[in-house]
Design a protein around this motif. Sequence first.
Motif, PDB file in Angstrom:
ATOM      1  N   ALA A 140       0.817  -1.225   0.000  1.00 41.04           N
ATOM      2  CA  ALA A 140       0.000   0.000   0.000  1.00 41.04           C
ATOM      3  C   ALA A 140       0.847   1.269   0.000  1.00 41.04           C
ATOM      4  CB  ALA A 140      -0.959   0.005   1.195  1.00 41.04           C
ATOM      5  N   GLY A 141       2.025   1.206  -0.632  1.00 37.29           N
ATOM      6  CA  GLY A 141       2.863   2.383  -0.761  1.00 37.29           C
ATOM      7  C   GLY A 141       3.637   2.775   0.482  1.00 37.29           C
ATOM      8  N   HIS A 142       3.614   1.952   1.533  1.00 35.83           N
ATOM      9  CA  HIS A 142       4.333   2.247   2.792  1.00 35.83           C
ATOM     10  C   HIS A 142       3.858   3.537   3.464  1.00 35.83           C
ATOM     11  CE1 HIS A 142       7.248  -0.959   2.842  1.00 35.83           C
ATOM     12  NE2 HIS A 142       7.829  -0.594   1.715  1.00 35.83           N
ATOM     13  N   ASP A 143       2.653   4.015   3.156  1.00 36.61           N
ATOM     14  CA  ASP A 143       2.253   5.310   3.722  1.00 36.61           C
ATOM     15  C   ASP A 143       0.869   5.300   4.368  1.00 36.61           C
ATOM     16  OD1 ASP A 143       0.682   5.089   1.487  1.00 36.61           O
ATOM     17  OD2 ASP A 143       1.274   6.996   0.576  1.00 36.61           O
ATOM     18  N   VAL A 144       0.430   4.153   4.851  1.00 32.28           N
ATOM     19  CA  VAL A 144      -0.866   4.069   5.526  1.00 32.28           C
ATOM     20  C   VAL A 144      -0.744   4.666   6.931  1.00 32.28           C
ATOM     21  CG1 VAL A 144      -2.679   2.519   6.359  1.00 32.28           C
ATOM     22  CG2 VAL A 144      -1.483   2.010   4.218  1.00 32.28           C
ATOM     23  N   HIS A 145      -1.706   5.494   7.319  1.00 30.08           N
ATOM     24  CA  HIS A 145      -1.682   6.104   8.649  1.00 30.08           C
ATOM     25  C   HIS A 145      -1.816   5.021   9.718  1.00 30.08           C
ATOM     26  CE1 HIS A 145      -3.016   8.459  12.141  1.00 30.08           C
ATOM     27  NE2 HIS A 145      -2.443   9.501  11.539  1.00 30.08           N
ATOM     28  N   PRO A 146      -1.088   5.147  10.852  1.00 28.95           N
ATOM     29  CA  PRO A 146      -1.140   4.112  11.894  1.00 28.95           C
ATOM     30  C   PRO A 146      -2.551   3.773  12.376  1.00 28.95           C
ATOM     31  CG  PRO A 146       0.675   5.602  12.324  1.00 28.95           C
ATOM     32  CD  PRO A 146      -0.076   6.190  11.159  1.00 28.95           C
ATOM     33  N   THR A 147      -3.416   4.775  12.530  1.00 28.50           N
ATOM     34  CA  THR A 147      -4.784   4.492  12.987  1.00 28.50           C
ATOM     35  C   THR A 147      -5.552   3.681  11.952  1.00 28.50           C
ATOM     36  OG1 THR A 147      -4.786   6.580  14.206  1.00 28.50           O
ATOM     37  CG2 THR A 147      -6.910   5.505  13.879  1.00 28.50           C
ATOM     38  N   ILE A 148      -5.424   4.082  10.689  1.00 29.88           N
ATOM     39  CA  ILE A 148      -6.079   3.346   9.603  1.00 29.88           C
ATOM     40  C   ILE A 148      -5.531   1.926   9.532  1.00 29.88           C
ATOM     41  CG2 ILE A 148      -6.378   3.231   7.094  1.00 29.88           C
ATOM     42  CD1 ILE A 148      -8.038   5.403   8.377  1.00 29.88           C
ATOM     43  N   ASN A 149      -4.213   1.807   9.639  1.00 28.55           N
ATOM     44  CA  ASN A 149      -3.602   0.483   9.588  1.00 28.55           C
ATOM     45  C   ASN A 149      -4.021  -0.362  10.789  1.00 28.55           C
ATOM     46  OD1 ASN A 149      -1.717  -1.308   8.174  1.00 28.55           O
ATOM     47  ND2 ASN A 149      -0.511  -1.175  10.045  1.00 28.55           N
ATOM     48  N   GLY A 150      -4.180   0.277  11.949  1.00 25.33           N
ATOM     49  CA  GLY A 150      -4.641  -0.463  13.124  1.00 25.33           C
ATOM     50  C   GLY A 150      -6.034  -1.027  12.916  1.00 25.33           C
ATOM     51  N   MET A 151      -6.913  -0.235  12.305  1.00 30.20           N
ATOM     52  CA  MET A 151      -8.268  -0.708  12.046  1.00 30.20           C
ATOM     53  C   MET A 151      -8.264  -1.819  10.991  1.00 30.20           C
ATOM     54  SD  MET A 151     -11.647   1.584  11.142  1.00 30.20           S
ATOM     55  CE  MET A 151     -11.364   2.643  12.578  1.00 30.20           C
ATOM     56  N   ALA A 152      -7.452  -1.641   9.930  1.00 34.77           N
ATOM     57  CA  ALA A 152      -7.349  -2.669   8.894  1.00 34.77           C
ATOM     58  C   ALA A 152      -6.745  -3.948   9.460  1.00 34.77           C
ATOM     59  CB  ALA A 152      -6.499  -2.154   7.733  1.00 34.77           C
ATOM     60  N   THR A 153      -5.753  -3.798  10.336  1.00 35.12           N
ATOM     61  CA  THR A 153      -5.133  -4.974  10.967  1.00 35.12           C
ATOM     62  C   THR A 153      -6.139  -5.720  11.830  1.00 35.12           C
ATOM     63  OG1 THR A 153      -3.006  -3.814  11.015  1.00 35.12           O
ATOM     64  CG2 THR A 153      -3.224  -5.748  12.422  1.00 35.12           C
ATOM     65  N   ALA A 154      -6.965  -4.984  12.549  1.00 35.32           N
ATOM     66  CA  ALA A 154      -7.990  -5.618  13.378  1.00 35.32           C
ATOM     67  C   ALA A 154      -8.963  -6.414  12.524  1.00 35.32           C
ATOM     68  CB  ALA A 154      -8.737  -4.557  14.188  1.00 35.32           C
ATOM     69  N   ALA A 155      -9.371  -5.848  11.383  1.00 39.93           N
ATOM     70  CA  ALA A 155     -10.273  -6.559  10.483  1.00 39.93           C
ATOM     71  C   ALA A 155      -9.586  -7.788   9.896  1.00 39.93           C
ATOM     72  CB  ALA A 155     -10.745  -5.636   9.362  1.00 39.93           C
ATOM     73  N   ASP A 156      -8.305  -7.621   9.523  1.00 39.33           N
ATOM     74  CA  ASP A 156      -7.529  -8.735   8.991  1.00 39.33           C
ATOM     75  C   ASP A 156      -7.409  -9.850  10.020  1.00 39.33           C
ATOM     76  OD1 ASP A 156      -6.037 -10.115   7.190  1.00 39.33           O
ATOM     77  OD2 ASP A 156      -4.404  -8.686   7.059  1.00 39.33           O
ATOM     78  N   TRP A 157      -7.262  -9.435  11.274  1.00 43.21           N
ATOM     79  CA  TRP A 157      -7.065 -10.386  12.370  1.00 43.21           C
ATOM     80  C   TRP A 157      -8.364 -11.079  12.776  1.00 43.21           C
ATOM     81  CZ3 TRP A 157      -4.160 -13.516  14.585  1.00 43.21           C
ATOM     82  CH2 TRP A 157      -4.355 -13.928  15.900  1.00 43.21           C
ATOM     83  N   MET A 158      -9.464 -10.303  12.849  1.00 46.55           N
ATOM     84  CA  MET A 158     -10.728 -10.865  13.330  1.00 46.55           C
ATOM     85  C   MET A 158     -11.438 -11.578  12.185  1.00 46.55           C
ATOM     86  SD  MET A 158     -12.014  -8.127  16.159  1.00 46.55           S
ATOM     87  CE  MET A 158     -12.100  -6.746  15.060  1.00 46.55           C
ATOM     88  N   SER A 159     -11.015 -12.782  11.980  1.00 50.60           N
ATOM     89  CA  SER A 159     -11.470 -13.591  10.858  1.00 50.60           C
ATOM     90  C   SER A 159     -12.792 -14.273  11.185  1.00 50.60           C
ATOM     91  CB  SER A 159     -10.409 -14.651  10.563  1.00 50.60           C
ATOM     92  OG  SER A 159     -10.281 -15.510  11.699  1.00 50.60           O
TER      93      SER A 159
END
Length: 593
Positions: A36-55
């Motif tokens: 994703a271009g190495h420039d995702v905001h930490p908060t956005i990435n945290g939310m995306a990571t949570a979705a990725d994690w909560m399968s």
Amino acid sequence: MMVDPWTIFWVVLTFGIYIGIAIWAKAGSTEEFYVAGHDVHPTINGMATAADWMSAASFLSMAGLIAFLGYGGSVYLMGWTGGYVLLALLLAPYLREFGKFTVPDFVGDRYYSKVARVIAVVCALFVSFTYIAGQMKGVGVAFSGFLGVSYNAGILIGMAIVFVYAVMGGMKGITYTQVAQYVVLIFAYTVPAIFMSLAITGNPIPQLGFIGNAAGTDVSMLNQLNTVVTDLGFTEYTSTTKSKLDVFCITAALMFGTAGLPHVIIRFFTVSSAQAARKSAGWALMFIALLYTVAPAVGAFARMNFVDTVNEAVYITDAENYDQRAAEILADGKKPVPEWYKSWEKTGLLKYDDLNGDGVMQYRGPDAPDGIKNEVVPNRDIFVLANPQIAKLPNWVVGLVVAGGLAAALSTAAGLLMVISSAVSHDLMKRTFKPDMSEKEEMRVARIAAAVAVVCAGLTGIYASQLPFVAQVVAFAFGLAAASLFPVIFLGIFWKRMNREGAIATMLVGIITTSMYIVYFKFMGGTAAGWWFGVSPEGIGFAFMWLSTAVGVVVSLMTTAPPQEIQDLVQDIRIPGQRKSHGMAEGGMAPAE
């Protein structure tokens, strides 16, 4: 089967949002496609990571396991939560400092070996396809239960949606899609939990209702549930039949497996720095906690409602007019089989066998005091989806939960597909077999690999209908990751003496021993009596993690030390801002093999 308009509304709306985001965030370069271009905001990435994690395992299956295993099911909650803390503190910042695209990329450069890279790719693919089987099963369960289509047709629909935003948008499209999916799944999980908590405990906060008294009584909800299930011959809800050793091993396998999961680790490559990786890990933990602290309450409420509505209910056959027959049963002062049960029974995920021929559904445990045999066999994966129907919540809540379950399964499936795609296009083709390929060619290969992976994932999901519960299927993936990938990542960061021979030996020992144990005891007739030291297939990855680590350390000490520049690299990645001091920024070291 009539499909409720609210279900169609929520599913069409959310799927439309996902596809729209994919079109908007279409990747234009390999860097956008992979990270994703190495420039995702930490908060956005945290939310995306949570979705990725909560399968699907977290959303659909974990509460179901807790509902029917009680305390024994809490190993999944403890393991996955603890594992994410382990990943955030020990690995994520250092891997981001290394500055690569994938886990095999790290392994290949850190261990200066094409062979190590290829083996890491094999391990990543093995873990990812095992994991994705659980996600596709979750998609099939959701569609077959609510949208009037077969299990297999539901998987095909899910494949089509993932195909659009994974193949078009790559990691960039997936990241922003996962943000939307997180919003959907967290509302879908907590809204029915609030309704159920109010009904059962009178408290609108599920976490407090879970530890409070049952509504209108001075008896705690958990004590009341203990009484209900033990009267039916089940193990007390707040205890477990698992040995302490097995509980410990399963929890540890899930923890260390989490820290070795490629699709979770890759999310930390999308931010701009090691500091941003730490911040996004903190945000992800907060977003994950919103669901994980509700899960025990959802499980307990589900078990209570299931017993209340199904046990001793008069069965109504499909040939009878349900409404008329139910009214007659109620007029006789008896309880008819609930309508939600009849609806889910058609999917094959609920089964009733009238063993004594009395037409009444007896739900019993193995130690039933009245000696009656159990006649009801529920699939535990359905309960988060069925909870709103069981609790007779509004139809809009039912539809929202369906959309949430699909969001959970599809978000993780997309992350796994990115691991598979990047492993083939970047790690195998670009970094191993065809280093002179252009960026345009690499993008084309990546999209083709993602498309093929979608098809393979769908076929895996169709086969997964015959496998155990989603969370247990996923637990196998965690065991494989714990035994093969976690040791080489951890030692690659914290021990300069670990060399390529040790890494190769570690991964081979971990993946082979763990997979053989799981296959034998789950699919080749092995019984619990033969478990080594009483450790189940779900927990054996932790034991073999120590074996693979020991083998890797011994082999490393018996062979040549890594080159000095590799040892300097290991030192540098633990000091933020020093990563490029030895000329190993994005290109990495040319593998020696």
